[in-house]
Design a protein around this motif. Structure first.
Motif, PDB file in Angstrom:
ATOM      1  N   ALA A  13       0.919  -1.114   0.062  1.00  0.00           N
ATOM      2  CA  ALA A  13       0.010   0.172  -0.020  1.00  0.00           C
ATOM      3  C   ALA A  13       0.893   1.072   0.162  1.00  0.00           C
ATOM      4  O   ALA A  13       1.974   1.238   0.686  1.00  0.00           O
ATOM      5  N   PRO A  14       0.622   2.253  -0.770  1.00  0.00           N
ATOM      6  CA  PRO A  14       1.243   3.513  -0.769  1.00  0.00           C
ATOM      7  C   PRO A  14       1.090   4.391   0.558  1.00  0.00           C
ATOM      8  O   PRO A  14       0.108   4.137   1.353  1.00  0.00           O
ATOM      9  N   VAL A  15       2.238   4.902   0.728  1.00  0.00           N
ATOM     10  CA  VAL A  15       2.370   6.144   1.846  1.00  0.00           C
ATOM     11  C   VAL A  15       2.089   7.145   1.081  1.00  0.00           C
ATOM     12  O   VAL A  15       2.820   7.617   0.258  1.00  0.00           O
ATOM     13  N   LEU A  16       1.001   8.049   1.570  1.00  0.00           N
ATOM     14  CA  LEU A  16       0.602   9.420   0.755  1.00  0.00           C
ATOM     15  C   LEU A  16       0.966  10.445   1.502  1.00  0.00           C
ATOM     16  O   LEU A  16       0.775  10.639   2.837  1.00  0.00           O
ATOM     17  N   ASP A  17       1.482  11.625   1.012  1.00  0.00           N
ATOM     18  CA  ASP A  17       1.750  12.749   1.811  1.00  0.00           C
ATOM     19  C   ASP A  17       0.303  13.685   1.896  1.00  0.00           C
ATOM     20  O   ASP A  17      -0.582  12.982   1.535  1.00  0.00           O
ATOM     21  N   GLY A  18       0.398  14.581   2.566  1.00  0.00           N
ATOM     22  CA  GLY A  18      -0.897  15.447   2.735  1.00  0.00           C
ATOM     23  C   GLY A  18      -1.586  15.838   1.462  1.00  0.00           C
ATOM     24  O   GLY A  18      -2.914  16.371   1.565  1.00  0.00           O
ATOM     25  N   GLU A  19      -0.986  15.918   0.400  1.00  0.00           N
ATOM     26  CA  GLU A  19      -1.251  16.462  -0.695  1.00  0.00           C
ATOM     27  C   GLU A  19      -1.778  15.236  -1.739  1.00  0.00           C
ATOM     28  O   GLU A  19      -2.280  15.491  -2.725  1.00  0.00           O
ATOM     29  N   GLY A  20      -1.518  13.877  -1.137  1.00  0.00           N
ATOM     30  CA  GLY A  20      -2.019  12.919  -2.016  1.00  0.00           C
ATOM     31  C   GLY A  20      -0.761  12.050  -2.960  1.00  0.00           C
ATOM     32  O   GLY A  20      -1.191  11.350  -3.521  1.00  0.00           O
ATOM     33  N   TYR A  21       0.321  12.763  -2.668  1.00  0.00           N
ATOM     34  CA  TYR A  21       1.563  12.283  -3.504  1.00  0.00           C
ATOM     35  C   TYR A  21       2.077  10.887  -2.917  1.00  0.00           C
ATOM     36  O   TYR A  21       2.488  11.208  -1.657  1.00  0.00           O
ATOM     37  N   PRO A  22       2.518  10.084  -3.568  1.00  0.00           N
ATOM     38  CA  PRO A  22       3.175   8.952  -3.078  1.00  0.00           C
ATOM     39  C   PRO A  22       4.665   9.321  -2.541  1.00  0.00           C
ATOM     40  O   PRO A  22       5.336   9.847  -3.198  1.00  0.00           O
ATOM     41  N   ARG A  48      -2.571  -1.782   4.615  1.00  0.00           N
ATOM     42  CA  ARG A  48      -3.233  -0.586   3.998  1.00  0.00           C
ATOM     43  C   ARG A  48      -3.474   0.286   5.683  1.00  0.00           C
ATOM     44  O   ARG A  48      -3.055   1.500   5.594  1.00  0.00           O
ATOM     45  N   GLN A  49      -3.503  -0.310   6.753  1.00  0.00           N
ATOM     46  CA  GLN A  49      -3.925   0.499   7.947  1.00  0.00           C
ATOM     47  C   GLN A  49      -2.375   1.021   8.096  1.00  0.00           C
ATOM     48  O   GLN A  49      -2.505   2.163   8.732  1.00  0.00           O
ATOM     49  N   ALA A  50      -1.506   0.191   8.253  1.00  0.00           N
ATOM     50  CA  ALA A  50      -0.182   0.593   8.318  1.00  0.00           C
ATOM     51  C   ALA A  50       0.475   1.805   7.585  1.00  0.00           C
ATOM     52  O   ALA A  50       0.901   2.631   7.954  1.00  0.00           O
ATOM     53  N   ALA A  51       0.093   1.830   6.412  1.00  0.00           N
ATOM     54  CA  ALA A  51       0.397   2.631   5.399  1.00  0.00           C
ATOM     55  C   ALA A  51      -0.431   4.237   5.895  1.00  0.00           C
ATOM     56  O   ALA A  51       0.205   5.281   5.592  1.00  0.00           O
ATOM     57  N   SER A  52      -1.667   4.065   6.341  1.00  0.00           N
ATOM     58  CA  SER A  52      -2.453   5.084   6.575  1.00  0.00           C
ATOM     59  C   SER A  52      -1.736   5.592   7.994  1.00  0.00           C
ATOM     60  O   SER A  52      -1.734   6.973   8.117  1.00  0.00           O
ATOM     61  N   ALA A  55       1.099   7.776   7.081  1.00  0.00           N
ATOM     62  CA  ALA A  55       0.992   8.835   6.398  1.00  0.00           C
ATOM     63  C   ALA A  55       0.584   9.848   7.358  1.00  0.00           C
ATOM     64  O   ALA A  55       0.820  11.200   7.287  1.00  0.00           O
ATOM     65  N   ARG A  56      -0.237   9.727   8.444  1.00  0.00           N
ATOM     66  CA  ARG A  56      -0.986  10.457   9.395  1.00  0.00           C
ATOM     67  C   ARG A  56       0.221  11.103  10.004  1.00  0.00           C
ATOM     68  O   ARG A  56       0.183  12.256  10.832  1.00  0.00           O
ATOM     69  N   ARG A  57       1.228  10.449  10.213  1.00  0.00           N
ATOM     70  CA  ARG A  57       2.404  11.162  11.373  1.00  0.00           C
ATOM     71  C   ARG A  57       3.455  11.939  10.466  1.00  0.00           C
ATOM     72  O   ARG A  57       4.499  12.244  10.828  1.00  0.00           O
TER      73      ARG A  57
END
Length: 58
Positions: A13-22, A48-52, A55-57
């Motif tokens: 699963a991708p880790v996305l930044d605040g703008e949605g970029y991987p 998926r949960q780990a990637a999310s 990303a939140r951090r």
């Protein structure tokens, strides 16, 4: 999920930044003769949960 020539499976699963970029990814790999595709797919929600969570951090 992919299966490579080396016999490894990977749900990812991708880790996305605040703008949605991987900016990274989280994956789980295992040898296909030890873990079947259905067993490995069971890890997908956790991946998926780990990637999310990552990303939140950011």
């Amino acid at each position: 999920m992919s299966i490579s020539a080396t016999g490894r499976c990977s749900p990812a699963a991708p880790v996305l930044d605040g703008e949605g970029y991987p900016v990274g990814a989280v994956s789980v790999s295992a040898l296909t003769f030890l873990v079947g595709p259905e067993e490995l797919r069971a890890f997908a929600p956790a991946v998926r949960q780990a990637a999310s969570d990552v990303a939140r951090r950011l």
